[in-house]
Design a protein around this motif. Structure first.
Motif, PDB file in Angstrom:
ATOM      1  N   MET A   1     -28.432   8.052 -38.954  1.00 43.32           N
ATOM      2  CA  MET A   1     -28.820   8.324 -37.569  1.00 43.32           C
ATOM      3  C   MET A   1     -29.827   9.476 -37.565  1.00 43.32           C
ATOM      4  SD  MET A   1     -26.444   9.472 -34.331  1.00 43.32           S
ATOM      5  CE  MET A   1     -25.269   8.166 -34.578  1.00 43.32           C
ATOM      6  N   LYS A   2     -31.098   9.167 -37.331  1.00 45.13           N
ATOM      7  CA  LYS A   2     -32.135  10.199 -37.331  1.00 45.13           C
ATOM      8  C   LYS A   2     -32.247  10.916 -35.991  1.00 45.13           C
ATOM      9  CE  LYS A   2     -34.968   8.053 -40.908  1.00 45.13           C
ATOM     10  NZ  LYS A   2     -36.290   7.499 -41.259  1.00 45.13           N
ATOM     11  N   HIS A   3     -31.767  10.283 -34.925  1.00 46.58           N
ATOM     12  CA  HIS A   3     -31.793  10.904 -33.596  1.00 46.58           C
ATOM     13  C   HIS A   3     -30.369  10.920 -33.053  1.00 46.58           C
ATOM     14  CE1 HIS A   3     -35.996   9.681 -34.091  1.00 46.58           C
ATOM     15  NE2 HIS A   3     -36.292  10.630 -33.224  1.00 46.58           N
ATOM     16  N   PHE A   4     -29.853  12.107 -32.810  1.00 48.35           N
ATOM     17  CA  PHE A   4     -28.484  12.237 -32.309  1.00 48.35           C
ATOM     18  C   PHE A   4     -28.507  12.204 -30.780  1.00 48.35           C
ATOM     19  CE2 PHE A   4     -24.772  14.726 -30.948  1.00 48.35           C
ATOM     20  CZ  PHE A   4     -23.787  13.991 -31.585  1.00 48.35           C
ATOM     21  N   PRO A   5     -27.796  11.258 -30.161  1.00 49.22           N
ATOM     22  CA  PRO A   5     -27.851  11.154 -28.695  1.00 49.22           C
ATOM     23  C   PRO A   5     -27.010  12.229 -28.016  1.00 49.22           C
ATOM     24  CG  PRO A   5     -26.365   9.500 -29.591  1.00 49.22           C
ATOM     25  CD  PRO A   5     -26.987  10.188 -30.772  1.00 49.22           C
ATOM     26  N   ILE A   6     -27.596  12.894 -27.028  1.00 48.16           N
ATOM     27  CA  ILE A   6     -26.880  13.866 -26.207  1.00 48.16           C
ATOM     28  C   ILE A   6     -27.302  13.657 -24.754  1.00 48.16           C
ATOM     29  CG2 ILE A   6     -26.720  15.611 -28.033  1.00 48.16           C
ATOM     30  CD1 ILE A   6     -28.989  17.109 -26.597  1.00 48.16           C
ATOM     31  N   PHE A 111     -38.045  14.700 -29.909  1.00 48.23           N
ATOM     32  CA  PHE A 111     -36.996  13.896 -29.285  1.00 48.23           C
ATOM     33  C   PHE A 111     -37.638  12.638 -28.708  1.00 48.23           C
ATOM     34  CE2 PHE A 111     -38.723  16.143 -25.670  1.00 48.23           C
ATOM     35  CZ  PHE A 111     -38.587  15.274 -24.593  1.00 48.23           C
ATOM     36  N   GLU A 129     -34.396   4.437 -32.103  1.00 42.29           N
ATOM     37  CA  GLU A 129     -35.163   5.393 -32.907  1.00 42.29           C
ATOM     38  C   GLU A 129     -36.634   4.987 -32.987  1.00 42.29           C
ATOM     39  OE1 GLU A 129     -33.093   6.258 -36.584  1.00 42.29           O
ATOM     40  OE2 GLU A 129     -31.678   7.509 -35.457  1.00 42.29           O
ATOM     41  N   GLU A 258     -13.797   1.754 -36.426  1.00 39.12           N
ATOM     42  CA  GLU A 258     -14.737   2.417 -35.514  1.00 39.12           C
ATOM     43  C   GLU A 258     -14.563   1.943 -34.073  1.00 39.12           C
ATOM     44  OE1 GLU A 258     -17.267   4.750 -35.567  1.00 39.12           O
ATOM     45  OE2 GLU A 258     -16.413   5.360 -37.480  1.00 39.12           O
ATOM     46  N   ARG A 262     -11.745   7.301 -29.760  1.00 41.95           N
ATOM     47  CA  ARG A 262     -11.899   8.518 -30.555  1.00 41.95           C
ATOM     48  C   ARG A 262     -10.629   9.361 -30.523  1.00 41.95           C
ATOM     49  NH1 ARG A 262     -15.324   6.694 -33.715  1.00 41.95           N
ATOM     50  NH2 ARG A 262     -17.401   6.299 -32.892  1.00 41.95           N
TER      51      ARG A 262
END
Length: 466
Positions: A1-6, A111, A129, A258, A262
């Motif tokens: 994962m090169k871009h972490f979603p926030i 981003f 991405e 998965e 969580r």
């Protein structure tokens, strides 16, 4: 994962965009849905940007961006559609501490902006991405159709009620209340009586849940299938989503785990043939102990729980403890393995029955009706057969089976790392030794891959006799 979603808090934050053309318009239509203070710098703004500025939806400065303009901003968009100007403005923005996005320039952006499904305050962000924008739009379109437009109204009503809902104990009881509201009571009240009815329904629903008897613990014995998450049944997926505790076997694919919430507790009770194993009495104790707290438990088993899954022992323990249970079948490895080689497990004129066997049991290598298995046309799916392959080979040949009987071994059936080994009874043990298979494997006796059928010599039936 090169871009972490926030999800970035935007209320009152400064956001700067340089540009006034089509690229700027596309970004601004999305950014104006936020509660940020939007500053636009461009010497040539599109007429609609001027209109938006007149409506106080953004602040427009009719000149090119200069040093100092981005100070205090959290995000900056370079949307001038000119590589040299985008590089100049983004350098200013970086120097002044803002995160930078350059439209259509993934490599130099810090981003990216995802495709968004807006059911404010419910927001679904979809990112690839930058690799497949068309795919992101397709997913967005699909979700737009699935998520009702009333979802936002229900969520806003529910948000105001969250403090009152804290009267319910944290955990399962509170989750059940909100699930009831969002999926059953709320939509019905909103459709019948509008927002006021949906809001009033919350008070009645809260009283109902506060006075409800504690939910009894329950164990769902769930078949996880051979490994591919897409082969899970819908019922199995729902059980995983609702579970407080998941007690799983060693062979369960990580992709399936998965799918659990969580917050769920995951407990590995793996067993390995001729290796380390969790004692069955401990597994029973774990299920009953968690069930007595009111937890909803999934006992997750590879394949189908009723096929070599020690199902009866676990049900007996649950019955003895007075714990409620249900069984959710799963696709067994034999079916997945046969599908992978293009074969059916039964075929008119070949075999009207299928034998499901185990290569070894608790006492060692398992004895079978070898004479029946050695007859021409017999088909069998043999589980846990790798270590006992030489034993099986010897017994079958001793009872008159043809050395040329096809045997196919499928390792990691249905998974991305699936391996298919084509063999025959005469060379089975040696072929397995050379293959050095380490994953779970099923042996399909009497079946060859469809593509290989033309290459297998047809031995006269008389030659097969004992």
């Amino acid at each position: 994962m090169k871009h972490f979603p926030i999800f970035l808090a935007m209320e009152g934050q400064k956001l700067v965009l340089s540009g006034g053309g089509d690229a700027a318009l596309a970004k601004l239509r999305l950014l104006m849905k936020t509660e940020a203070r939007i500053e636009v710098f461009t010497a040539d703004p599109a007429p609609v940007i001027v209109t938006w500025a007149g409506e106080d939806r953004l602040n427009l400065t009719a000149r090119a961006l200069q040093p100092g303009d981005v100070a205090g901003a959290v995000l900056f968009y370079a949307a001038d559609e000119d590589a040299r100007e985008d590089a100049r403005t983004s350098a200013i923005a970086r120097a002044e501490g803002a995160l930078v996005n350059i439209v259509d320039n993934l490599a130099d952006s810090q981003f990216i902006t995802p495709a968004i499904v807006d059911r404010d305050p419910v927001t679904v962000a979809i990112g690839t991405e930058g690799a497949a924008p068309v795919l992101a739009r397709a997913i967005k379109r699909d979700l737009e159709e699935r998520l009702p437009v009333t979802l936002g109204a229900l969520t806003r009503i529910g948000k105001r009620f969250r403090r009152a809902a804290e009267a319910l104990p944290f955990g399962r009881k509170r989750r059940d209340f909100w699930a009831d509201y969002y999926f059953t009571t709320g939509p019905r009240a909103l459709a019948e009586d509008g927002p006021q009815g949906a809001e009033e329904a919350l008070n009645t629903l809260l009283d109902t849940h506060l006075n409800a008897a504690p939910r009894a613990g329950h164990v769902a014995l769930v078949g996880a299938g051979p490994g591919d998450p897409e082969l899970l049944t819908l019922k199995a997926r729902r059980a995983l989503d609702e579970a407080d505790v998941i007690i799983h076997d060693r062979l369960i694919a990580p992709e399936i785990l998965e799918l659990a919430r969580r917050e769920a507790t995951l407990i590995d009770v793996g067993k390995e043939g001729f290796g380390p194993s969790t004692d069955q009495t401990r597994i029973a104790a774990l299920m009953t102990r968690h069930a007595r707290t009111g937890a909803q438990i999934v006992r997750l088993k590879s394949g189908d729980p009723a096929i070599y899954g020690r199902l009866d022992e676990e049900l007996t323990a649950l019955d003895a403890a007075g714990v409620g249970w249900s069984i959710i079948p799963g696709l067994t490895a034999a079916s997945a393995a046969a599908a992978s080689i293009g074969q059916s497990l039964t075929q008119r004129g070949r075999n009207s029955s299928l034998r499901i066997l185990t290569g070894h049991d608790t006492k060692g290598f398992a004895e079978q009706d070898w004479a029946a298995l050695a007859r021409p046309g017999t088909a069998a799916a043999i589980y846990m057969a790798k270590r006992g392959a030489r034993f099986l080979q010897g017994r079958l040949l001793m009872h008159g089976a043809s050395p040329q009987t096809p045997v196919t071994i499928v390792e990691n059936a249905s998974r991305a790392d699936q391996t298919v080994l084509q063999s025959c009874l005469a060379t089975l043990a040696a072929d397995l030794d050379r293959a050095e298979m380490s994953g779970p494997a099923i042996l399909l006796y009497g079946l060859a891959p469809r593509a290989a059928l033309a290459e297998i010599p047809q031995v006269p039936e008389a030659a097969h006799g004992p």
